[in-house]
Design a protein around this motif. Structure first.
Motif, short mmCIF file in Angstrom:
data_model
loop_
_atom_site.label_atom_id
_atom_site.label_comp_id
_atom_site.label_asym_id
_atom_site.label_seq_id
_atom_site.Cartn_x
_atom_site.Cartn_y
_atom_site.Cartn_z
N MET A 1 -1.21 -17.67 2.98
CA MET A 1 -0.10 -17.90 2.05
C MET A 1 0.72 -16.62 1.89
O MET A 1 0.17 -15.53 1.84
N LYS A 2 2.06 -16.76 1.82
CA LYS A 2 2.95 -15.60 1.62
C LYS A 2 3.59 -15.73 0.24
O LYS A 2 4.27 -16.72 -0.03
N ILE A 3 3.35 -14.77 -0.61
CA ILE A 3 3.96 -14.81 -1.94
C ILE A 3 4.83 -13.58 -2.17
O ILE A 3 4.33 -12.53 -2.57
N PRO A 4 6.15 -13.71 -1.91
CA PRO A 4 7.04 -12.58 -2.19
C PRO A 4 7.12 -12.37 -3.71
O PRO A 4 6.82 -13.29 -4.47
N PHE A 5 7.51 -11.18 -4.13
CA PHE A 5 7.58 -10.88 -5.56
C PHE A 5 8.53 -11.85 -6.26
O PHE A 5 8.24 -12.37 -7.34
N LEU A 6 9.69 -12.06 -5.64
CA LEU A 6 10.68 -12.98 -6.22
C LEU A 6 11.61 -13.43 -5.12
O LEU A 6 12.13 -12.62 -4.36
N GLU A 7 11.81 -14.76 -5.00
CA GLU A 7 12.80 -15.28 -4.06
C GLU A 7 13.94 -15.86 -4.88
O GLU A 7 13.84 -16.96 -5.41
N ILE A 8 15.02 -15.08 -4.97
CA ILE A 8 16.13 -15.44 -5.86
C ILE A 8 16.80 -16.74 -5.40
O ILE A 8 17.29 -17.52 -6.23
N ASP A 9 16.78 -17.00 -4.09
CA ASP A 9 17.39 -18.25 -3.60
C ASP A 9 16.64 -19.47 -4.13
O ASP A 9 17.24 -20.50 -4.45
N VAL A 290 2.95 -6.60 -16.05
CA VAL A 290 2.55 -5.29 -15.53
C VAL A 290 1.10 -5.00 -15.91
O VAL A 290 0.78 -4.87 -17.08
N ILE A 291 0.24 -4.91 -14.90
CA ILE A 291 -1.16 -4.57 -15.15
C ILE A 291 -1.36 -3.08 -14.87
O ILE A 291 -0.51 -2.43 -14.25
N LYS A 292 -2.49 -2.56 -15.35
CA LYS A 292 -2.83 -1.17 -15.04
C LYS A 292 -4.21 -1.13 -14.40
O LYS A 292 -5.11 -1.87 -14.79
N THR A 293 -4.35 -0.27 -13.40
CA THR A 293 -5.67 -0.04 -12.81
C THR A 293 -5.73 1.35 -12.18
O THR A 293 -4.73 1.84 -11.64
N GLU A 294 -6.92 1.96 -12.29
CA GLU A 294 -7.13 3.28 -11.67
C GLU A 294 -7.05 3.15 -10.14
O GLU A 294 -6.82 4.13 -9.45
N LYS A 295 -7.28 1.94 -9.66
CA LYS A 295 -7.28 1.69 -8.21
C LYS A 295 -5.99 1.01 -7.77
O LYS A 295 -6.00 0.10 -6.96
N ARG A 296 -4.87 1.47 -8.35
CA ARG A 296 -3.61 0.79 -8.13
C ARG A 296 -3.20 0.69 -6.66
O ARG A 296 -2.88 -0.39 -6.17
N ASN A 297 -3.24 1.82 -5.94
CA ASN A 297 -2.76 1.79 -4.56
C ASN A 297 -3.64 0.89 -3.68
O ASN A 297 -3.14 0.16 -2.83
N GLU A 298 -4.96 0.94 -3.96
CA GLU A 298 -5.89 0.09 -3.21
C GLU A 298 -5.60 -1.38 -3.50
O GLU A 298 -5.58 -2.21 -2.59
N LEU A 299 -5.36 -1.69 -4.77
CA LEU A 299 -5.07 -3.09 -5.14
C LEU A 299 -3.78 -3.55 -4.48
O LEU A 299 -3.71 -4.65 -3.94
N GLN A 300 -2.77 -2.70 -4.51
CA GLN A 300 -1.49 -3.10 -3.92
C GLN A 300 -1.65 -3.38 -2.42
O GLN A 300 -1.12 -4.38 -1.92
N PHE A 302 -4.48 -4.23 -0.87
CA PHE A 302 -5.32 -5.42 -0.73
C PHE A 302 -4.49 -6.70 -0.91
O PHE A 302 -4.58 -7.63 -0.12
N LEU A 303 -3.64 -6.70 -1.94
CA LEU A 303 -2.81 -7.88 -2.18
C LEU A 303 -1.81 -8.07 -1.05
O LEU A 303 -1.58 -9.18 -0.58
N SER A 304 -1.25 -6.96 -0.59
CA SER A 304 -0.28 -7.01 0.50
C SER A 304 -0.93 -7.57 1.77
O SER A 304 -0.35 -8.42 2.46
N ASP A 305 -2.17 -7.14 2.06
CA ASP A 305 -2.90 -7.67 3.22
C ASP A 305 -3.12 -9.18 3.10
O ASP A 305 -3.31 -9.87 4.10
#
Ligand SMILES: *Cc1c(COP(=O)(O)O)cnc(C)c1O
Length: 366
Positions: A1-9, A290-300, A302-305
């Protein structure tokens, strides 16, 4: 599944026949600049916010620039006067101050609300301080009672940056009606978004609004004389026509967003993730979740993958920007610690339940 942040169209598709008709009407009209659509939108949006006046302008930044400029024309602010502003904001907020030859004085936020911390304001006040520019960041309303107390004590104006908080409420009053004037943006991604650039200023101040109306139209008065060094920043008729339609759905869409936020609150169960403060009322329109996590870059990553796009609001803080360097004479450790941990999850009215399920599943899996 591909979930872009926002598809304005996909968002605009929901209203396509109505929007197309509205644009066609403008195309066939002979009154294309400051015509009936702008007049109606100003009336509708003022009513929506519960204020006396609304003036449509070219963008959110212009709304800020014109508001500060109008206060200078009134003699309320003078060159080099100081304006208190949250350190944790979108940089355009600060440009509204600096381009008017005023001085931004940054104040650290509250870690839970992300908004300006009222407890840290007084220590930054000097004899040059003239206003507090509050930003209802991510859509969450600022603690206005405390701000008002300080403003009264030191005789300061309160200017709102409502660019992210259309429809958010504080004690039954809407953003746009919580200070002396409010600047709105209708940039396409905002909760109330045009299909191009647009903005507005709301106020209950009869003197101020007269100058604002003049300033957006070159500074030209009714006799054709140019009395202020003004702007060409008239809200566009096509954008006003679009906004008149979208405004009708703003409350419904804010409720939709609140429902998605509620799912995130109840179903995200990962001890590595700090969820935002949930007041459960209309004080937040969930422009951004907006969430917060000490592992922000890893989470980003992981979600991107997993096909889920997230955004960091904001990857460069105003306090770290070259253009504002000369105003920085303090540490902003709270702002920086927030900035290292924040991540905005996809949350918009075009998302399907399956997509929301998938975001929750992947965050819990992380
Ligand atoms: C979007 C935004 C602005 C600028 O609005 P534009 O319409 O892009 O000029 C200003 N302040 C905040 C907080 C914003 O989110």
């Amino acid at each position: 599944m591909k979930i872009p942040f926002l598809e304005i169209d996909k968002v605009n598709k929901l209203y396509e026949p109505q929007l197309t008709n509205a644009v066609t009407d403008v195309l066939r009209s002979s009154n294309i600049v400051l015509g009936e659509n702008v007049r109606q939108f100003e009336e509708n949006f003022a009513k929506y916010c519960g204020v006396k006046h609304c003036v449509g302008v070219g963008s959110g930044l212009d709304a800020l620039l014109i508001t500060f400029s109008a206060y200078k024309q009134l003699g309320v602010f003078k060159d080099e006067d100081e304006i208190l502003v949250p350190a944790n904001t979108y940089f355009a907020t600060v440009l509204g101050i600096t381009k008017n030859n005023l001085v931004p004085v940054f104040v650290e936020p509250n870690e839970l609300t992300f908004n300006i911390n009222p407890e840290l304001i007084e220590e930054k006040i000097t004899h040059r301080t003239k206003a507090i520019l509050v930003v209802h960041l991510y859509g969450q309303v600022v603690e206005m009672n405390k701000i008002r107390g300080i403003a009264e004590k030191y005789n300061l104006k309160i200017i709102e940056d409502g660019a992210q908080a259309h429809g958010s409420e504080y004690q039954g009053k809407k953003v746009g009606n919580l200070g002396d004037a409010c600047a709105f943006s209708f940039y396409p991604t905002k909760n109330l978004g045009a299909i191009g650039e647009a903005g507005a200023i709301t106020t209950n101040d009869d003197n101020l609004v007269e100058i604002i109306r003049t300033l957006r139209n070159y500074g030209k008065d009714n006799n054709g004389d140019v009395i202020y060094d003004g702007f060409n920043s008239r809200l566009d008729e096509i954008q006003a026509a679009i906004l008149n339609i979208k405004l009708k759905y703003l409350d419904l869409n804010n409720e939709r967003r609140t429902r998605i936020a509620k799912r995130y609150f109840t179903e995200i169960k990962n001890p590595k993730i700090n969820l935002p403060k949930n007041s459960g009322d209309k004080s937040h329109n969930w422009h951004l979740f907006v969430i917060k996590t000490e592992k922000r870059n890893e989470l980003q990553s992981f979600l991107s993958d997993n096909g889920i796009q997230t955004i960091i609001h904001y990857s460069v803080l105003p306090t770290k920007m070259h253009i504002f360097e000369k105003y920085i004479d303090d540490d902003f450790l709270i702002t920086e610690s927030i900035q290292n941990q924040v991540l905005s999850l996809p949350l918009n009215i075009a998302m399907t339940e399956n997509e929301i399920d998938f975001v929750i599943e992947k965050i819990n899996e992380f």
